[in-house]
Write an enzyme that holds these catalytic residues in place. Structure first.
Site, PDB file in Angstrom:
ATOM      1  N   GLY A  13       0.715  -1.390   0.051  1.00  0.00           N
ATOM      2  CA  GLY A  13       0.215  -0.039   0.035  1.00  0.00           C
ATOM      3  C   GLY A  13       0.858   1.161  -0.023  1.00  0.00           C
ATOM      4  N   ASN A  15       1.525   3.283  -2.690  1.00  0.00           N
ATOM      5  CA  ASN A  15       1.005   4.096  -3.552  1.00  0.00           C
ATOM      6  C   ASN A  15      -0.274   4.716  -2.665  1.00  0.00           C
ATOM      7  OD1 ASN A  15       1.955   4.530  -6.303  1.00  0.00           O
ATOM      8  ND2 ASN A  15       2.260   2.304  -6.118  1.00  0.00           N
ATOM      9  N   MET A  90      -3.861  -7.148  -7.215  1.00  0.00           N
ATOM     10  CA  MET A  90      -3.279  -8.075  -8.081  1.00  0.00           C
ATOM     11  C   MET A  90      -4.357  -9.053  -8.766  1.00  0.00           C
ATOM     12  SD  MET A  90      -0.419  -7.006  -7.923  1.00  0.00           S
ATOM     13  CE  MET A  90       0.942  -7.973  -8.588  1.00  0.00           C
ATOM     14  N   ASN A 112      -5.317   2.534 -13.325  1.00  0.00           N
ATOM     15  CA  ASN A 112      -4.256   1.685 -12.795  1.00  0.00           C
ATOM     16  C   ASN A 112      -2.908   2.257 -12.866  1.00  0.00           C
ATOM     17  OD1 ASN A 112      -3.408  -0.952 -11.624  1.00  0.00           O
ATOM     18  ND2 ASN A 112      -2.706  -1.461 -13.652  1.00  0.00           N
ATOM     19  N   HIS A 114       0.886   1.161 -13.462  1.00  0.00           N
ATOM     20  CA  HIS A 114       1.771   0.020 -13.801  1.00  0.00           C
ATOM     21  C   HIS A 114       3.280   0.433 -13.873  1.00  0.00           C
ATOM     22  CE1 HIS A 114       2.529  -3.857 -15.620  1.00  0.00           C
ATOM     23  NE2 HIS A 114       3.617  -3.305 -16.176  1.00  0.00           N
TER      24      HIS A 114
HETATM   25  C1  GRF Z   1       3.365  -0.857  -7.784  1.00  0.00           C
HETATM   26  O1  GRF Z   1       4.927  -1.031  -8.171  1.00  0.00           O
HETATM   27  C2  GRF Z   1       2.340  -0.549  -8.612  1.00  0.00           C
HETATM   28  O2  GRF Z   1       2.725  -0.134  -9.736  1.00  0.00           O
HETATM   29  C3  GRF Z   1       2.029  -2.207  -9.120  1.00  0.00           C
HETATM   30  O3  GRF Z   1       2.133  -2.960  -7.825  1.00  0.00           O
HETATM   31  C4  GRF Z   1       2.797  -2.151  -6.985  1.00  0.00           C
HETATM   32  C5  GRF Z   1       2.037  -1.906  -5.686  1.00  0.00           C
HETATM   33  O4  GRF Z   1       2.780  -1.116  -4.677  1.00  0.00           O
HETATM   34  N1  GRF Z   1       0.782  -2.242  -9.708  1.00  0.00           N
HETATM   35  P1  GRF Z   1       2.256  -0.433  -3.453  1.00  0.00           P
HETATM   36  O5  GRF Z   1       1.272  -1.694  -2.785  1.00  0.00           O
HETATM   37  O6  GRF Z   1       1.404   0.576  -3.788  1.00  0.00           O
HETATM   38  O7  GRF Z   1       3.330  -0.410  -2.468  1.00  0.00           O
END
Ligand code: GRF
Length: 207
Positions: A13, A15, A90, A112, A114
């Protein structure tokens, strides 16, 4: 307009945390209505709880995709949601789920982030795949979600370099810090201006 969002996560988490920070710093005009996870033990749910945000963790194991999504949608009914923000979620999102977030502008209100410069290196391990391929420049992509995995309309991309002495760890960390700046910035653009679609480039037939 303040953007009402549901953030979907599966893991740490970071992000989500960047989005929470941007809201608290007032650089992002948004409200997180609910944080959803397919893993009730996801560390990111703890971050959400520490900030007093509503959470909904529901393990997908033993459930068909549709059943799992229906339960999430049922839970989300109580909130007004402008955008579903996938942040390390995921799980594939089904076309039926997307229909619930159909916008009059001809896209789904699902976004999303990526960890590669799409369309290169789609899939679950963007940093690793790009690093192992030996790219000299990689990047991060924020895109609208559609029926095809990692193929929706690109809203923003930011490149970052791979240095000769990089390891996968230093390379991924560089990318992640790009993500943490980019995702809140793109959400703020949507909050201010909505989604502006540009037609995808047409490939002219060679004579
Ligand atoms: C990030 O690298 C995002 O781009 C990918 O999954 C990862 C998630 O990281 N889709 P977090 O859970 O936000 O730390």
């Amino acid at each position: 307009m303040s953007l009402k969002i549901a953030v979907f996560i599966s893991g740490r988490g970071s992000n989500l945390n960047a989005i929470i920070q941007a809201i608290s710093d007032k650089t992002l005009d948004a409200q997180i209505q609910c944080v959803v996870s397919n893993d009730p033990e996801a560390p990111g749910l703890l971050i959400a709880k520490q900030h007093g945000l509503p959470t909904f963790g529901l393990a997908h194991k033993g459930m068909k995709r549709r059943e799992h999504e229906e339960k999430i949608l049922e839970h989300l009914k109580q909130y007004e949601i402008d955008f579903v923000v996938l942040a390390g979620y995921m799980r594939l999102i089904s076309p039926e789920f997307l229909q619930h977030f159909k916008d009059d502008g001809g896209f789904y209100r699902v976004i999303n982030i990526h960890p590669s410069l799409l369309p290169s290196f789609p899939g679950v391990s963007g940093y690793e795949d790009a690093f192992n391929y030996g790219v000299k420049v990689s990047g991060v992509t924020v895109h609208l979600v559609d029926e095809e995995l990692d193929r929706g309309t690109i809203l923003a991309q930011v490149p970052f370099p791979r240095f000769p002495d990089d390891t996968l760890t230093t390379f991924s960390a560089r990318g992640l810090s790009v993500e943490h700046a980019l995702y809140p910035a793109v959400l703020q653009t949507i909050a201010k201006e909505g989604v502006k679609l540009t037609p995808k480039h047409k490939v002219e037939a060679k004579k």
